[in-house]
Design a protein around this motif. Structure first.
Motif, short mmCIF file in Angstrom:
data_model
loop_
_atom_site.label_atom_id
_atom_site.label_comp_id
_atom_site.label_asym_id
_atom_site.label_seq_id
_atom_site.Cartn_x
_atom_site.Cartn_y
_atom_site.Cartn_z
N LEU A 175 1.12 -1.22 -0.20
CA LEU A 175 -0.08 0.17 0.08
C LEU A 175 0.84 1.62 0.36
CD1 LEU A 175 -3.50 -0.10 0.40
CD2 LEU A 175 -2.52 1.02 2.70
N ILE A 176 0.52 2.80 -0.51
CA ILE A 176 1.18 3.21 -1.11
C ILE A 176 0.90 4.51 -0.21
CG2 ILE A 176 2.98 5.15 -2.88
CD1 ILE A 176 2.97 2.13 -3.43
N LEU A 177 1.30 4.91 0.93
CA LEU A 177 1.22 6.73 1.10
C LEU A 177 2.70 7.06 1.12
CD1 LEU A 177 1.29 4.80 5.07
CD2 LEU A 177 -0.74 4.80 2.87
N VAL A 178 1.75 8.33 0.40
CA VAL A 178 3.00 9.50 0.11
C VAL A 178 2.26 11.00 0.79
CG1 VAL A 178 3.81 11.26 -1.64
CG2 VAL A 178 2.40 8.55 -1.62
N ASP A 179 3.00 11.66 1.59
CA ASP A 179 3.27 12.96 2.59
C ASP A 179 3.57 13.71 1.21
OD1 ASP A 179 4.03 15.18 3.18
OD2 ASP A 179 4.87 14.60 4.81
N ALA A 180 3.02 14.67 0.04
CA ALA A 180 3.01 15.34 -0.37
C ALA A 180 2.82 16.93 -0.54
CB ALA A 180 2.38 14.70 -1.85
N VAL A 181 3.01 16.77 0.92
CA VAL A 181 2.13 18.06 1.17
C VAL A 181 2.99 19.54 0.77
CG1 VAL A 181 3.09 19.52 3.33
CG2 VAL A 181 1.73 17.46 3.34
N SER A 182 4.39 19.64 0.57
CA SER A 182 4.48 21.08 -0.79
C SER A 182 4.90 20.19 -1.95
CB SER A 182 6.29 20.77 0.30
OG SER A 182 6.79 19.71 0.31
N ALA A 183 3.81 19.48 -2.56
CA ALA A 183 4.35 18.84 -3.46
C ALA A 183 3.31 18.90 -3.92
CB ALA A 183 4.66 17.73 -3.71
N VAL A 184 1.79 19.04 -3.74
CA VAL A 184 0.90 19.23 -4.51
C VAL A 184 0.15 20.78 -5.25
CG1 VAL A 184 -0.59 16.56 -3.76
CG2 VAL A 184 -0.79 18.88 -2.14
N GLY A 185 0.47 20.55 -6.37
CA GLY A 185 -0.38 20.93 -7.18
C GLY A 185 0.68 22.69 -8.07
N GLY A 186 2.17 21.64 -7.73
CA GLY A 186 2.98 22.38 -8.04
C GLY A 186 4.52 21.44 -8.84
N ASP A 187 4.11 20.67 -9.12
CA ASP A 187 4.77 19.72 -9.13
C ASP A 187 4.26 18.83 -10.28
OD1 ASP A 187 7.38 19.01 -10.77
OD2 ASP A 187 8.11 18.41 -8.18
N GLU A 188 4.85 17.92 -10.71
CA GLU A 188 4.30 16.54 -11.44
C GLU A 188 4.10 15.74 -10.72
OE1 GLU A 188 7.96 16.47 -14.11
OE2 GLU A 188 7.09 17.88 -15.73
N LEU A 189 3.08 15.03 -10.81
CA LEU A 189 2.25 13.71 -9.91
C LEU A 189 0.82 13.74 -10.35
CD1 LEU A 189 2.44 12.74 -6.45
CD2 LEU A 189 1.31 15.02 -5.99
N ARG A 190 0.52 12.32 -10.37
CA ARG A 190 -0.08 12.24 -10.69
C ARG A 190 -0.51 10.65 -9.92
NH1 ARG A 190 0.64 15.79 -13.02
NH2 ARG A 190 0.24 16.54 -15.37
N ILE A 191 -1.75 11.01 -9.13
CA ILE A 191 -2.34 10.36 -8.38
C ILE A 191 -3.06 8.83 -8.53
CG2 ILE A 191 -3.86 9.80 -6.21
CD1 ILE A 191 -3.61 13.40 -5.47
N ASP A 192 -3.72 9.38 -9.80
CA ASP A 192 -4.54 8.11 -10.24
C ASP A 192 -3.72 7.20 -10.80
OD1 ASP A 192 -6.43 9.82 -8.52
OD2 ASP A 192 -7.66 9.93 -10.31
N ALA A 193 -3.04 7.96 -12.13
CA ALA A 193 -2.25 7.22 -13.30
C ALA A 193 -0.79 6.79 -12.85
CB ALA A 193 -1.38 8.09 -14.06
N TRP A 194 -0.49 7.16 -11.52
CA TRP A 194 0.83 6.70 -10.74
C TRP A 194 -0.03 5.32 -10.04
CZ3 TRP A 194 4.58 10.86 -8.75
CH2 TRP A 194 4.78 11.41 -9.73
N GLY A 195 -1.52 5.30 -9.57
CA GLY A 195 -1.84 4.47 -8.44
C GLY A 195 -1.48 5.35 -7.47
N ILE A 196 -1.38 6.04 -6.71
CA ILE A 196 -0.96 6.13 -5.00
C ILE A 196 -2.00 5.60 -4.27
CG2 ILE A 196 0.06 8.18 -3.33
CD1 ILE A 196 1.07 9.48 -5.88
N ASP A 197 -1.87 4.97 -3.33
CA ASP A 197 -3.61 4.56 -2.44
C ASP A 197 -3.79 6.04 -1.90
OD1 ASP A 197 -3.89 2.02 -3.25
OD2 ASP A 197 -1.46 1.45 -2.99
N ALA A 198 -2.78 6.23 -0.87
CA ALA A 198 -3.25 6.94 0.10
C ALA A 198 -2.28 8.98 0.27
CB ALA A 198 -3.57 6.99 1.44
N LEU A 199 -2.71 9.82 -0.22
CA LEU A 199 -2.03 10.60 -0.35
C LEU A 199 -2.31 12.15 0.89
CD1 LEU A 199 -0.55 12.36 -3.17
CD2 LEU A 199 -1.73 14.04 -1.96
N ALA A 200 -1.50 12.30 1.05
CA ALA A 200 -1.36 13.84 2.23
C ALA A 200 -0.75 14.94 1.43
CB ALA A 200 -0.97 13.67 3.54
N GLY A 201 -2.20 16.60 1.64
CA GLY A 201 -1.86 18.26 0.85
C GLY A 201 -2.52 18.71 2.10
N ALA A 202 -1.62 20.23 1.77
CA ALA A 202 -2.00 20.62 2.83
C ALA A 202 -2.48 22.33 1.99
CB ALA A 202 -1.38 20.43 3.93
#
Lengths: 390, 390
Positions: free
Chosen positions: B169-196
């Protein structure tokens, strides 16, 4: 345009008489729209210290205060995380928030014994004391004002005294009471207390706080199973006027402004405003045919609950207040849903809004065939002394 | 008067180039000063749904989203509380937030194995994969962008693929990245991600969120040792457009407005704005005599870290930027304190502010005897295509 979302989507906004969040004055709302600053910089340090100082003044305490970016439930969880592990806790339960307190203490590893009462009442003090003597708890925890039935633990001061004399640590969920009811943290000897910004302190929701005396700080668990609610981290960072994790900076501005508002009005007067207003409203609603749900001794001063006459369905009554008068009161929770209405009266409320509330309730009761004495109800309001100084 | 506290106490405010919170546009700040509404009422239901819809659109995901009243650390704690208990977790650690992630997973009962790297780098993908094969973790967790050294886990997509193929199961702390970097939650298959809210989405701090796919929701722990961070409660309440506990209502307005801003600009363009701007700033700062601290492959696009020349003390340099130019960049943490400066570049930043930053850095480097080529640095900025459309 999103800035206008609130109006464009729904057209109108209701006046809030719910158990929080409460109406927030424009001055305080506007304070939150100031630019965000570095939470590790000089300006925030000043705001942090100033807010803490004002909060302590409003809470009439010299104890340490920790401000969290979380709802009141978060502050209660911080109490549990730091004081529950491996301890035996006695919980005085008078409603849903009492149950939540007990549950949270269990989640954090306390062995919990509950003393509960019928809905609309509180356990007798003698019963609680006798349980203390048999259970010998390390921790005694209670909700000072449980909004779900509208119950206030009127013997809190004596309870704290009895528990202290038996060496227990006292934890209090005072989320819906601080600032709006008689409560003396230092004089009564409450060790740790949880409160929130959006109730009687009349700031926007999103911040909550924990008040800790020396004894509490010396008795914090060394096995805190939370990072976000680990109070030791907050106390360490507090020494450098910061929070360990990014705080809701703009809500600090608003909270500071709300506290300033109370200090300007006078803390003691702010509290007695709540107490007098609640008493007047109990009398006013009685004149309109509504019966207090809670026995007199335990009636809350911040969330007033009433049963409607047999002929009036509480849920429908509440709906009519919204639809015809744009006024929101709360319903009962769970099995009280159709039986009671709950009226939150916290923070500064202009007399015209109090008058509008009572008038709407009176007219709506008449509409449903109840003999409501509106002039008598309004006469009760006219006696409110604090409104000369609002 | 408290409303003016921010100005009366300190006189001036600095321009923020720190790793968050970031500068928030006036339109968004003002949105937060609208009246508080009932968080159990119709208007909030609409705001809640609308905010969630916009957030999913900005995050380019069809997964479920849960919004918390807490900082990013709170959202990461929610990941831990709901996915750590009794599991074996492999944590890829490239800095302080990697360590905090590992610590939080441990607090919630995971058995944690860390794969770490030298500061300023990330573990090699091969090393991580080989650890996966020997440890056989239930959970693989990482910080996508660790702001403490300014490291971005550039192979995140491959890492997720390798971990998924091994059933983790993949958990990602993407707090300082979401919206500002290449990151594809669905396409990459990230199960759970945290942002702020207060990083690349450029809203005020105080809200954070967790994104959960079907697999994550099916694999939530049944033994969650938190009430406030119990995601199952949020998912239940989400179905009726509410949160289980009082949310920071006014921050929802601001967050909604910030998301609207991004959608108006275009999500893909918003992300590439960050990517291009970071690349230009690495070149610009190089022209001014600053050396990127992180090896090229792992350089962050949202928090850029640099070592100053031997002759320039980073902490003093930073202080000069504040005192002379009212510009705040961040310092290094721990042993990097005097060695690096960190420049947060997240959210919408007007070109005049970017120019002011680069100019101030250039002039201050010259002041300290460094041969800084300011015209060349500014020429890099002039190439930024996105600024035509800001």
């Amino acid at each position: 345009m999103c800035t206008h979302l609130l109006y464009s989507v729904s057209g109108k906004r209701n006046l809030l008489f719910i158990p929080g969040p409460v109406e927030v004055e424009e001055e305080i709302l506007l304070a939150s729209s100031k630019p965000v600053v570095n939470h590790r910089g000089k300006i925030f340090h000043e705001i942090f210290d100033d807010t803490k100082r004002k909060l302590k003044e409003v809470l009439l305490t010299k104890n340490e205060v920790v401000i969290l970016t979380a709802s009141g439930t978060g502050a209660v969880e911080a109490l549990a995380a730091n004081f529950a592990p491996g301890r035996k806790a006695l919980v005085v339960n008078s409603g849903e928030f009492g149950s939540r307190l007990a549950e949270t203490l269990k989640v954090y590893g306390a062995e919990v014994v509950e003393v509960a009462a019928e809905l609309g009442s509180a356990p007798k003090l003698e019963a609680v004391v006798s349980q203390m003597d048999s259970v010998k708890p390390d921790v005694v925890a209670f909700v000072y004002n449980d909004t779900s039935p509208g119950v206030r633990l009127s013997y809190a001061r004596e309870l704290v005294k009895e528990a202290k004399s038996r060496g227990a640590l006292i934890l209090v969920d005072a989320v819906s009471a601080v600032g709006g009811d008689e409560l003396r943290i230092d004089a009564w000897g409450i060790d740790a207390l949880a409160g929130a910004s959006q109730k009687c302190l009349a700031a926007p929701p999103g911040l909550s706080f924990v008040v800790l005396n020396d004894e509490a700080r010396e008795n914090m668990s060394k096995d805190v199973k939370s990072v976000y609610f680990d109070l030791r981290r907050y106390l360490e960072y507090s020494a450098k006027s910061e929070t360990p994790f990014t705080p809701a900076v703009t809500l600090f501005y608003a909270f500071n402004s709300a506290l300033e508002r109370i200090l300007r009005f006078g803390v003691e007067k702010w509290i007695s405003m709540h107490v007098e207003r609640a008493a007047a409203l109990y009398r006013a609603f009685a004149a309109l045919g509504l019966t207090p749900f809670v026995e007199e001794e335990f009636r809350s001063r911040t969330v007033l609950s009433f049963t409607t006459p047999q002929s009036v369905n509480a849920a429908e009554f509440r709906k009519a207040l919204i639809e015809k008068y744009d006024i929101e009161v709360a319903g009962g929770l769970g099995k009280l849903k159709d039986r009671i209405v709950r009226v939150g009266v916290m923070g500064r409320i202009p007399m015209r809004d109090i008058v509008a509330l009572v008038t709407a309730v009176g007219l709506e009761m008449k509409e449903r065939g109840v003999e409501a004495n509106l002039p008598e109800a309004l006469a009760e309001l006219a006696k409110l002394a604090t409104y000369e100084h609002l």
